[in-house]
Enzyme design. Structure first.
Site, PDB file in Angstrom:
ATOM      1  N   PHE A 116      24.366 151.319  96.718  1.00 43.22           N
ATOM      2  CA  PHE A 116      23.865 152.469  96.149  1.00 43.22           C
ATOM      3  C   PHE A 116      22.593 152.251  97.595  1.00 43.22           C
ATOM      4  O   PHE A 116      22.884 151.177  98.470  1.00 43.22           O
ATOM      5  CB  PHE A 116      22.819 152.185  94.675  1.00 43.22           C
ATOM      6  N   GLN A 248       9.120 160.827  95.574  1.00 41.00           N
ATOM      7  CA  GLN A 248      10.061 161.270  95.898  1.00 41.00           C
ATOM      8  C   GLN A 248      10.818 162.267  95.635  1.00 41.00           C
ATOM      9  O   GLN A 248      11.065 162.587  94.261  1.00 41.00           O
ATOM     10  CB  GLN A 248      11.518 159.536  95.213  1.00 41.00           C
ATOM     11  N   HIS A 250      14.681 163.661  95.968  1.00 44.42           N
ATOM     12  CA  HIS A 250      16.538 163.143  95.895  1.00 44.42           C
ATOM     13  C   HIS A 250      16.969 164.103  97.241  1.00 44.42           C
ATOM     14  O   HIS A 250      16.871 165.466  96.567  1.00 44.42           O
ATOM     15  CB  HIS A 250      16.634 163.080  94.218  1.00 44.42           C
ATOM     16  N   LEU A 260      20.431 167.079  89.132  1.00 41.86           N
ATOM     17  CA  LEU A 260      20.953 165.553  90.234  1.00 41.86           C
ATOM     18  C   LEU A 260      22.242 165.655  90.930  1.00 41.86           C
ATOM     19  O   LEU A 260      22.764 165.700  89.655  1.00 41.86           O
ATOM     20  CB  LEU A 260      19.941 164.687  89.489  1.00 41.86           C
ATOM     21  N   GLU A 263      23.065 159.827  93.825  1.00 38.80           N
ATOM     22  CA  GLU A 263      23.707 158.993  95.237  1.00 38.80           C
ATOM     23  C   GLU A 263      24.932 157.758  94.951  1.00 38.80           C
ATOM     24  O   GLU A 263      25.617 158.140  96.228  1.00 38.80           O
ATOM     25  CB  GLU A 263      22.386 157.662  95.232  1.00 38.80           C
ATOM     26  N   ARG A 294      16.447 156.937 100.312  1.00 36.74           N
ATOM     27  CA  ARG A 294      16.571 158.668  99.773  1.00 36.74           C
ATOM     28  C   ARG A 294      15.225 159.218 100.813  1.00 36.74           C
ATOM     29  O   ARG A 294      15.032 160.229 101.305  1.00 36.74           O
ATOM     30  CB  ARG A 294      15.393 158.759  98.214  1.00 36.74           C
ATOM     31  N   HIS A 361      11.753 164.593  92.831  1.00 34.99           N
ATOM     32  CA  HIS A 361      13.156 163.415  91.816  1.00 34.99           C
ATOM     33  C   HIS A 361      11.509 162.582  90.725  1.00 34.99           C
ATOM     34  O   HIS A 361      11.764 161.867  89.487  1.00 34.99           O
ATOM     35  CB  HIS A 361      13.651 162.502  92.061  1.00 34.99           C
ATOM     36  N   ARG A 402      10.598 154.210  96.484  1.00 30.07           N
ATOM     37  CA  ARG A 402      12.111 153.864  95.036  1.00 30.07           C
ATOM     38  C   ARG A 402      13.462 154.093  95.949  1.00 30.07           C
ATOM     39  O   ARG A 402      14.223 154.751  96.390  1.00 30.07           O
ATOM     40  CB  ARG A 402      11.817 154.442  93.749  1.00 30.07           C
TER      41      ARG A 402
END
Lengths: 612, 255
Positions: A116, A248, A250, A260, A263, A294, A361, A402
């Protein structure tokens, strides 16, 4: 009006709220009030995974996870909190497995793990397999599993109850409660959607777990119901909001829709390409490329589009390429997101790349808490009995950006901590009296809104709010764009004061509730924009084109935004802005967003340049 | 000539422009506070774009025409399960039903899901549905000491119940079932799906107890395999197959 009395009241039934409820309801009399049925909460939309250094498939340890979290957050992370989160991650995952969560498995039958963004081996050497997952529906499985356990424990839920006010025993918004003075929570006021009835919940402990505020933006992965309710009611009662300028985006939202795409698509080998087919992330993050954090990927994508290398007829998106992956692998690991591409864009990801663009996001900021989940009312004092966990809160484990999977981890680790803290406090604390007429503020607001003569539509104001936030306070920001945005938000607040609803009924009046939610969104948007104007640097998710570098000397500190009469001096006030960059005052008679600061907790990791 | 040429050029959608079209929704409404105790039909026509879903059209009506139109929704992309409704006679999620796939040439009928009491417009009382779900003990049941690490489960064992873990409790299946329409006591497909999710989980030890519950006269034997539930499921779960597997487990006690 009905009055209820519980030792602990938890507001919100997503991951954090239900994780807290599982701890609290076993220890003391607990109620959970939620604007949705628990299984509708947006935790269920989380896809990719939950990181923990289990080391099931390759060497890993919590210290690497802590480092990645701190670096990913561009050093604005409180390192004590990040250490706790990474250390407790392993038990958090094992707790869920014991509750029955159906994780994907290794051939040996252990919990499988995958790569990730931003999660690396040994301080950035290479991407590491740390994310525990259940296909691309990890959040769904967490939400279902926690709800299943709540059913087993017979947790008391009040579903489709909107929490509209927080009751404290002091009025903090006056600015006249001195530091060090004890302030206690007394309960909450809620609105029952089915009947329109008001309910006052008296409680020794209250846990805010209401989630995020993505609906301040137009293009967002967030649910319609994510309107920042918990943040806004705390803020209106004089509690600060921390680091709200960090939002954030995304990288991979379905272009034009914002839905969404995890990721995990890149964790499983997906590649971002521009119109020329170039794997452009090689230029921006040579080591981990598409698996950079991100903020970096989102900015890189926006930059490709800005410089004319976007794909599609309007050159306004980039492409997520999965076509080199085996369809069977896609079906096994990414079934839901590939179905989203088929359903909503008519794209077949086996053979065609998917149009994507950044989507709002996650709020890194929120109601400030310490590592026990206790809510802070300034840099040091807590409100006794008041807790927050999950996206509504700011511990701060995410800093200015994050890492993917750390939100599912956050809700489990700090939801559990907040639930234990709340129950333990309630076990010994004496009751606090409810204020006189505890529901008066809510009742007055509701009745005034319902009785207003015909005015402007709520939806028009909301659309304009979301549009100006998308245009002026998104991935790229400048003093000019933010000043425009602030003026827009304040003008919209003025129009909001004259807007009206059409449904005047009592039963299931969602028209009325949408109106109140818009009030919350306007307040949150103003805090985001004022914080962004004041932060004259670029860090993590906050990028100022007029201040493109990180400025540790000036801004290595958390922002604390207080709603106070203009000119109020708060604890650790923010340095005044240089001439010509002052933040415009609100309209006369309006309360201002007064900014303070809070030190960042640095234990081991000194700020370094952030390269991937 | 010039004018004609200009008009035809204007009518031609520009590259990348999403074509728009008008769509009429015929909505079954129920608003006892203002319109008496009988449901009634109401039609609205709105302009939609190529990627719009039925939920977008409902929002357009609520936000631009009539704020009192009431329905549940949250995530708007098919994972929260709030907006199951009866669309052209079929149970679907409003946020997954693309208007262009619904034949916009004719009015699209929108009704609340059947078999549950209607509260207002498209909103039904979900409590009876969740009560059935709770009855089948929808949680992992184990005995003995908890292991210190995770329980071991092979990928094959995990795959055995994968399909039924996808359930989002939207009630599209249960409220599409003719048996449920006539007998509200029937557990319904969703509760059985969630029982299946645990009965076939190798870690679970509550299978026998759940089968006992579903052996009730309102249990699995009421299913008449009409496959409405399988067709209705927005998550693509093979609901009828799951029900059959539970029936077979009841007879063979092998699971």
């Amino acid at each position: 009006m009905q009055t209820h009395q519980f030792d602990v009241v938890i507001v919100g039934a997503g991951g954090a709220g239900m994780r807290a409820a599982l701890e609290s309801s076993g220890r003391t009399r607990t109620a959970v009030i939620s604007k949705l049925y628990p299984t509708r909460s947006h935790t269920g939309a989380a896809q990719g995974g939950m990181c923990a250094a289990l080391g099931n498939v390759e060497d890993d340890n919590p210290e690497w996870h802590t480092f990645d979290t701190v670096k990913g957050g561009d050093y604005l992370v409180d390192q004590d909190a990040a250490t706790i989160m990474a250390n407790e991650a392993i038990d958090a995952v094992l707790d869920l497995e014991r509750m029955g969560l159906p994780f994907n498995r290794t051939p040996e039958g252990r919990i499988d793990q995958r790569r990730f963004g931003g999660h690396t081996r040994n301080h950035g050497e290479a991407a590491v397999r740390r994310a525990c997952y259940a296909a691309d529906r990890t959040g769904h499985m967490i939400l279902q599993t926690l709800y299943q356990q709540c059913v087993k424990q017979e947790v008391a839920f009040f579903n489709e109850f909107y929490c509209l006010d927080l009751l404290l025993d002091h009025d903090l918004s006056s600015g006249e409660v001195s530091d060090g003075q004890e302030v206690r929570v007394a309960g909450v006021v809620a609105y029952e959607l089915a009947t329109g009835e008001i309910h006052v919940f008296r409680a020794k402990s209250v846990v805010l777990a209401t989630g995020g505020a993505g609906k301040i933006y137009k293009t967002t992965s967030n649910a319609h119901t994510l309107t920042g309710d918990g943040m806004a009611i705390a803020y209106r009662r004089g509690l600060p909001l921390e680091d709200m300028e960090f939002f954030q985006f995304h990288p991979t939202g379905l272009a034009g829709l914002g839905i969404l795409l995890s990721e995990a698509a890149r964790g499983e080998g997906g590649i971002l390409r521009n119109a020329d087919g170039e794997r452009f992330m090689e230029r921006y993050a040579p080591t981990i490329k598409d698996l950079a954090p991100r903020d970096i990927v989102a900015r890189s994508m926006a930059n490709e589009v800005r410089e004319g290398r976007g794909a599609g007829p309007n050159k306004d998106y980039v492409l997520l390429d999965l076509t080199h992956l085996d369809p069977a692998h896609i079906d096994a690991k990414l079934p839901d997101i590939t179905e989203f591409a088929r359903t909503y864009l008519g794209i077949e990801p086996y053979t065609e790349p998917v149009p994507v663009y950044p989507t709002a996001h996650y709020a890194m900021g929120g109601v400030p808490t310490n590592v026990e989940g206790e809510v802070l009312r300034n840099t040091t004092d807590v409100v006794r009995g008041l807790y927050a966990a999950g996206e509504v809160a700011c511990v701060s484990v995410h800093g200015s950006n994050r890492l993917g999977t750390n939100s599912l981890l956050d809700i489990n680790v700090f939801g559990k901590r907040a639930g234990i803290s709340a129950a333990e406090f309630a076990a010994t604390a004496p009751w606090v009296d409810l204020p006189e007429n505890p529901s008066s503020l809510v009742v007055d607001e509701l009745e005034e809104m319902r009785a207003r003569p015909q005015g402007e539509r709520i939806s028009d104001i909301r659309r304009e709010l979301q549009q100006t936030m998308d245009t002026n306070a998104q991935v790229f920001r400048t003093a000019e764009s933010l000043t425009t945005c602030l003026a827009d938000v304040r003008a919209l607040r003025e129009r909001y004061s004259r807007a009206s609803v059409q449904d005047k009924g009592r039963a299931f009046n969602t028209d009325l509730l949408e109106a109140l939610e818009l009030g919350f969104l306007i307040d949150i948007a103003e805090v985001v924009v004022v914080g962004a104007l004041n932060r004259r640097e670029s860090r993590g998710g906050h990028f100022r084109e007029d201040y493109p570098n990180r400025d540790d000397a000036g801004f290595m500190e958390h922002t604390m935004a207080y709603r106070r009469p203009a000119g109020t001096v708060v604890d650790s006030p923010a340095a005044p802005a240089p001439a010509g960059e002052e933040i415009p005052d609100p309209a006369p008679g309006e309360l201002a967003v007064v900014l303070g600061t809070k030190p960042v907790v640095t234990t081991v990791y000194q700020p370094m340049e952030r390269k991937y | 000539m010039t004018a004609v040429a200009e008009r035809s050029a204007a009518a031609e959608p520009k590259a990348g422009e999403i074509p728009s079209f008008d769509v009429t929704l015929k909505i079954r409404r129920y608003t006892p506070e203002t319109h008496g105790d009988e449901p009634y039909w109401e039609e609205h026509t709105v302009t939609a774009h190529g990627t719009d879903r039925l939920l977008d059209a409902l929002h357009k009506i609520k936000w631009e025409i009539d704020g009192s139109l009431t329905f549940r929704r949250s995530c708007a992309h098919g994972v929260c399960g709030s907006d199951a409704m009866r669309i052209n006679g079929r149970n679907r999620l409003a946020c997954k039903a693309l208007l262009k796939d619904l034949n916009p040439d004719k009015p699209i009928t929108v009704e609340p899901i059947k078999g549950l009491p209607v509260i207002k417009d498209l909103v039904v009382d979900m409590e009876p549905f969740f009560a059935s779900y709770r009855e089948i003990m929808p949680f992992l049941i184990t005995s003995g000491t908890e292991p210190s690490r995770e329980r071991i489960q092979s990928p094959e064992q995990r795959a055995r119940f994968d399909d039924t873990t996808k359930c989002i409790l939207c009630a599209a299946c249960t409220s599409s079932c003719p048996v449920f329409w006539t007998d509200g006591q029937y557990f319904g497909p969703a509760a059985i799906v969630n029982a299946h999710r645990f009965i076939f989980d190798s870690r679970d030890e509550g299978g026998a107890a759940r089968l006992e519950i579903l052996n009730d006269k309102e249990g699995v034997w009421r299913c008449r395999t009409t496959f409405n539930c399988t067709e209705a499921c927005p998550r693509g779960i093979e609901v009828t197959k799951a029900i059959q597997e539970v029936k077979r487990a009841m007879i063979t006690r092998a699971f």
